[in-house]
Design an enzyme around this catalytic site. Structure first.
Site, PDB file in Angstrom:
ATOM      1  CB  CYS A 174      -0.984  -0.028   1.170  1.00 52.01           C
ATOM      2  SG  CYS A 174      -2.331   1.183   0.994  1.00 52.01           S
ATOM      3  CG  HIS A 197      -3.979  -3.386   2.614  1.00 55.34           C
ATOM      4  ND1 HIS A 197      -3.034  -2.959   3.511  1.00 55.34           N
ATOM      5  CD2 HIS A 197      -4.597  -2.283   2.148  1.00 55.34           C
ATOM      6  CE1 HIS A 197      -3.080  -1.630   3.596  1.00 55.34           C
ATOM      7  NE2 HIS A 197      -4.015  -1.202   2.769  1.00 55.34           N
ATOM      8  CD  GLU A 224      -2.114  -6.240   5.087  1.00 53.66           C
ATOM      9  OE1 GLU A 224      -2.487  -5.076   5.319  1.00 53.66           O
ATOM     10  OE2 GLU A 224      -1.493  -6.553   4.047  1.00 53.66           O
TER      11      GLU A 224
END
Length: 204
Positions: A79, A184, A186
């Site tokens: 990001c 992202h 994650e």
């Protein structure tokens, strides 16, 4: 050991939890020695480019990141951590770290229905095969939150693209031992964890 760079902003805990889920030991740290001696480094980020660069410059972490890249350690930006490895960002008119040539540009959607920031799931078109995509199908969707997008200067450094707000932008970039995702991983479920796992196994 994998080091997650702590520059007092960003999604540090969620990245560590993602790595914990796939059984990869990691540490959140702002120690230059720990970062430079780590086997791999992740540079996550949430926030504004100007304030992030001020912190990185004031703490010396900007130079640490340059050294990590120069010494060949596998490095991943996420990001904002992807945007500020480029040369310059329109956000706060900020000069950035410069691992890759290029700029960061604000979305200017011609269609008012395209809201900025982009928040949510969007697909990634694989432009170049790379170990980071192992086991990931063309058009897989990942989770995005951003108002600015990366525009690397060198086309060969664009690994994947995504369309939003009237533009096709580089959602995955790579050069040598550096790889970076605008989305992202994650926060992108199983497919994102697979991408993180691929990074932890990648030996450029």
């Amino acid at each position: 050991m994998l080091a997650i760079i702590d520059y007092k902003a960003g999604n540090l805990t969620s990245v560590k939890l993602g790595l914990d889920t796939i059984g990869v030991e990691s540490v959140i740290t702002d120690s230059a020695d720990e970062i430079l001696s780590a086997e791999r480094v992740i540079f996550p980020g949430v926030g504004a480019a100007g304030s992030a660069m001020k912190t990185l410059n004031d703490t010396g972490l900007a130079d640490v990141i340059r050294k990590v890249a120069a010494q060949g350690t596998p490095f991943m930006g996420i990001c904002l951590g992807t945007q500020i490895i480029l040369s310059h960002s329109e956000e706060d008119d900020a000069d950035c770290i410069g691992l890759l040539e290029g700029n960061v540009i604000k979305f200017q959607p011609p269609n008012p229905r395209d809201k900025v920031p982009q928040i949510g799931w969007n697909s990634v078109e694989i432009k170049q095969q790379h170990p980071i995509f192992d086991g990931i199908e063309e058009g897989s969707e990942f989770y995005f939150v951003h108002s600015f997008y990366p525009a690397p200067k060198v086309p060969e450094e664009i690994l994947g693209t995504t369309e939003y707000a009237g533009v096709t932008f580089a959602s995955v970039m790579g050069k040598g031992n550096v790889v970076a995702t605008q989305f992202h991983p994650e926060k992108s479920g199983k497919i994102g964890l697979r991408l993180l796992e691929n990074f932890t196994k990648w030996n450029p």
